[in-house]
Design a protein around this motif. Structure first.
Motif, PDB file in Angstrom:
ATOM      1  N   UNK A  38       0.859  -1.185   0.000  1.00  6.79           N
ATOM      2  CA  UNK A  38       0.000   0.000   0.000  1.00  6.79           C
ATOM      3  C   UNK A  38       0.895   1.235   0.000  1.00  6.79           C
ATOM      4  N   UNK A  39       0.887   1.945  -1.096  1.00  8.52           N
ATOM      5  CA  UNK A  39       1.622   3.199  -1.175  1.00  8.52           C
ATOM      6  C   UNK A  39       0.776   4.304  -0.553  1.00  8.52           C
ATOM      7  N   UNK A  40       1.408   5.378  -0.099  1.00 12.72           N
ATOM      8  CA  UNK A  40       0.664   6.445   0.576  1.00 12.72           C
ATOM      9  C   UNK A  40      -0.523   6.931  -0.236  1.00 12.72           C
ATOM     10  N   UNK A  41      -1.690   6.949   0.394  1.00 12.89           N
ATOM     11  CA  UNK A  41      -2.894   7.422  -0.270  1.00 12.89           C
ATOM     12  C   UNK A  41      -3.457   6.495  -1.321  1.00 12.89           C
ATOM     13  N   UNK A  42      -2.915   5.295  -1.396  1.00 12.23           N
ATOM     14  CA  UNK A  42      -3.360   4.353  -2.433  1.00 12.23           C
ATOM     15  C   UNK A  42      -4.079   3.151  -1.822  1.00 12.23           C
ATOM     16  N   UNK A  43      -4.706   2.383  -2.688  1.00 13.02           N
ATOM     17  CA  UNK A  43      -5.304   1.133  -2.253  1.00 13.02           C
ATOM     18  C   UNK A  43      -4.248   0.051  -2.141  1.00 13.02           C
ATOM     19  N   UNK A  44      -4.674  -1.168  -2.018  1.00 15.06           N
ATOM     20  CA  UNK A  44      -3.757  -2.286  -1.861  1.00 15.06           C
ATOM     21  C   UNK A  44      -3.519  -2.980  -3.193  1.00 15.06           C
ATOM     22  N   UNK A  45      -2.272  -3.306  -3.423  1.00 16.68           N
ATOM     23  CA  UNK A  45      -1.904  -4.028  -4.633  1.00 16.68           C
ATOM     24  C   UNK A  45      -1.329  -5.380  -4.251  1.00 16.68           C
ATOM     25  N   UNK A  46      -1.797  -6.425  -4.898  1.00 21.72           N
ATOM     26  CA  UNK A  46      -1.320  -7.772  -4.620  1.00 21.72           C
ATOM     27  C   UNK A  46       0.070  -7.956  -5.216  1.00 21.72           C
ATOM     28  N   UNK A  47       1.026  -8.322  -4.360  1.00 22.23           N
ATOM     29  CA  UNK A  47       2.392  -8.579  -4.817  1.00 22.23           C
ATOM     30  C   UNK A  47       2.571 -10.028  -5.248  1.00 22.23           C
ATOM     31  N   UNK A  48       2.089 -10.941  -4.420  1.00 19.08           N
ATOM     32  CA  UNK A  48       2.230 -12.355  -4.722  1.00 19.08           C
ATOM     33  C   UNK A  48       1.334 -13.163  -3.797  1.00 19.08           C
ATOM     34  N   UNK A  49       1.196 -14.441  -4.135  1.00 20.49           N
ATOM     35  CA  UNK A  49       0.327 -15.312  -3.349  1.00 20.49           C
ATOM     36  C   UNK A  49       0.877 -16.733  -3.391  1.00 20.49           C
ATOM     37  N   UNK A  50       0.545 -17.484  -2.359  1.00 22.13           N
ATOM     38  CA  UNK A  50       0.912 -18.896  -2.287  1.00 22.13           C
ATOM     39  C   UNK A  50      -0.317 -19.712  -1.943  1.00 22.13           C
ATOM     40  N   UNK A  51      -0.559 -20.756  -2.759  1.00 21.94           N
ATOM     41  CA  UNK A  51      -1.650 -21.674  -2.467  1.00 21.94           C
ATOM     42  C   UNK A  51      -1.106 -23.071  -2.195  1.00 21.94           C
ATOM     43  N   UNK A  52      -0.231 -23.518  -3.066  1.00 22.08           N
ATOM     44  CA  UNK A  52       0.322 -24.864  -2.931  1.00 22.08           C
ATOM     45  C   UNK A  52       1.491 -24.985  -3.910  1.00 22.08           C
ATOM     46  N   UNK A  53       2.170 -26.113  -3.845  1.00 22.94           N
ATOM     47  CA  UNK A  53       3.246 -26.361  -4.805  1.00 22.94           C
ATOM     48  C   UNK A  53       4.560 -25.767  -4.362  1.00 22.94           C
ATOM     49  N   UNK A  54       5.301 -25.239  -5.300  1.00 24.87           N
ATOM     50  CA  UNK A  54       6.613 -24.678  -5.033  1.00 24.87           C
ATOM     51  C   UNK A  54       6.517 -23.648  -3.914  1.00 24.87           C
ATOM     52  N   UNK A  55       7.351 -23.836  -2.909  1.00 23.19           N
ATOM     53  CA  UNK A  55       7.251 -22.968  -1.729  1.00 23.19           C
ATOM     54  C   UNK A  55       7.903 -21.606  -1.944  1.00 23.19           C
ATOM     55  N   UNK A  56       8.621 -21.434  -3.012  1.00 28.08           N
ATOM     56  CA  UNK A  56       9.203 -20.132  -3.349  1.00 28.08           C
ATOM     57  C   UNK A  56       8.375 -19.546  -4.483  1.00 28.08           C
ATOM     58  N   UNK A  57       7.717 -18.440  -4.204  1.00 28.82           N
ATOM     59  CA  UNK A  57       6.844 -17.844  -5.201  1.00 28.82           C
ATOM     60  C   UNK A  57       7.390 -16.494  -5.646  1.00 28.82           C
ATOM     61  N   UNK A  58       7.229 -16.244  -6.908  1.00 29.97           N
ATOM     62  CA  UNK A  58       7.682 -14.981  -7.486  1.00 29.97           C
ATOM     63  C   UNK A  58       6.490 -14.052  -7.665  1.00 29.97           C
ATOM     64  N   UNK A  59       6.733 -12.783  -7.418  1.00 29.70           N
ATOM     65  CA  UNK A  59       5.670 -11.814  -7.579  1.00 29.70           C
ATOM     66  C   UNK A  59       6.070 -10.690  -8.508  1.00 29.70           C
ATOM     67  N   UNK A  60       5.291  -9.633  -8.425  1.00 33.96           N
ATOM     68  CA  UNK A  60       5.581  -8.474  -9.264  1.00 33.96           C
ATOM     69  C   UNK A  60       6.652  -7.610  -8.620  1.00 33.96           C
ATOM     70  N   UNK A  61       7.215  -6.715  -9.404  1.00 33.31           N
ATOM     71  CA  UNK A  61       8.189  -5.726  -8.922  1.00 33.31           C
ATOM     72  C   UNK A  61       9.441  -6.368  -8.356  1.00 33.31           C
ATOM     73  N   UNK A  62       9.761  -7.596  -8.738  1.00 33.29           N
ATOM     74  CA  UNK A  62      10.978  -8.246  -8.294  1.00 33.29           C
ATOM     75  C   UNK A  62      10.911  -8.875  -6.919  1.00 33.29           C
ATOM     76  N   UNK A  63       9.744  -8.959  -6.331  1.00 32.43           N
ATOM     77  CA  UNK A  63       9.573  -9.562  -5.008  1.00 32.43           C
ATOM     78  C   UNK A  63       9.391 -11.071  -5.106  1.00 32.43           C
ATOM     79  N   UNK A  64       9.802 -11.743  -4.065  1.00 30.50           N
ATOM     80  CA  UNK A  64       9.561 -13.167  -3.910  1.00 30.50           C
ATOM     81  C   UNK A  64       9.264 -13.464  -2.445  1.00 30.50           C
ATOM     82  N   UNK A  65       8.642 -14.596  -2.193  1.00 27.40           N
ATOM     83  CA  UNK A  65       8.358 -14.998  -0.819  1.00 27.40           C
ATOM     84  C   UNK A  65       8.516 -16.500  -0.712  1.00 27.40           C
ATOM     85  N   UNK A  66       8.904 -16.949   0.462  1.00 29.83           N
ATOM     86  CA  UNK A  66       9.101 -18.371   0.698  1.00 29.83           C
ATOM     87  C   UNK A  66       8.191 -18.848   1.803  1.00 29.83           C
ATOM     88  N   UNK A  67       7.418 -19.866   1.518  1.00 30.37           N
ATOM     89  CA  UNK A  67       6.539 -20.492   2.500  1.00 30.37           C
ATOM     90  C   UNK A  67       7.311 -21.583   3.227  1.00 30.37           C
TER      91      UNK A  67
END
Lengths: 113, 113
Positions: A38-67
């Motif tokens: 959430x940038x100042x004065x803005x709504x929320x933007x989804x970066x990435x999500x994890x449901x199942x499978x590979x525990x390392x997920x890639x998102x937008x803007x160069x972000x990644x997350x590990x479950x």
């Protein structure tokens, strides 16, 4: 009880440095996990999500997350932060695809030049 | 992804009055969600709005204070009734993503004076 914990309220990193934002969750079933920005004065933007499978997920803007089930964690990472990444980041969990989410309290990211 | 439009984007209201927030989606969706983000806080789900049925409210939120309408599959309104300064928040509308998670509108920033 279902909950999301973001231990860091505010983090400051230098531009070009690496970033890791922590997220721990408590959920009875297999969780769906999300990171939003959430940038100042803005709504929320989804970066990435994890449901199942590979525990390392890639998102937008160069972000990644590990479950990591054993640690109940879903940490967000970026190898090189840009000044435009300064924003508030929210981790969220849900039990399915319905769209009703439980959010953490957020981590505010500041970027030093 | 869905495009969600909220009106108004911001408002300043007198205590004791009511404000109705509109949420328009560019596609038909079964469920719409209303969240509140109090100053410096995370998002809290107020209620889930299904077309053709009464909204389902989360603990701590009641229909008399936050009546919701859902007249069709692309539109919903949230009314904040009998406002007090404690109602000053950002109110966000969201819909479930086809692959899970949620998409959010830009939010309505409400200040009650």
């Amino acid at each position: 009880a279902q909950s999301v914990t973001q231990p860091d309220i505010h983090i400051t990193v230098s531009e070009g440095a690496s970033l890791e934002l922590r997220c721990n969750y408590s959920y009875g079933a297999t969780p769906y996990l999300f990171w939003y920005v959430q940038s100042p004065g803005q709504g929320l933007q989804l970066l990435l999500k994890y449901f199942s499978g590979d525990t390392l997920v890639q998102g937008i803007k160069g972000f990644e997350a590990e479950f990591k089930r054993s640690q109940s964690s879903f940490n967000l990472r970026k190898p090189s932060v840009h000044w435009s990444d300064a924003a508030e980041y929210f981790c969220a969990v849900s039990g399915g695809s319905q769209g009703n989410l439980i959010f953490g309290k957020g981590t505010k990211l500041s970027v030093k030049p | 992804s869905a495009v969600i439009s909220q009106k108004p984007s911001r408002d300043i209201c007198q205590r004791g009055t009511s404000l109705t927030i509109q949420c328009q989606v560019d596609s038909q969706v079964t469920m719409m969600f209303w969240y509140r983000q109090q100053p410096g806080q995370s998002l809290t789900l107020i209620a889930t709005a299904n077309q053709g049925s009464e909204a389902t409210y989360e603990s701590g939120f009641v229909i008399d204070k936050f009546p919701i309408s859902r007249p069709n599959l692309t539109f919903s309104t949230l009314t904040v009734s009998n406002m007090s300064p404690e109602d000053s928040s950002i109110y966000l509308c969201s819909v479930a993503g086809a692959l899970g998670g949620a998409f959010f509108g830009q939010g309505t920033r409400l200040t009650v004076v």
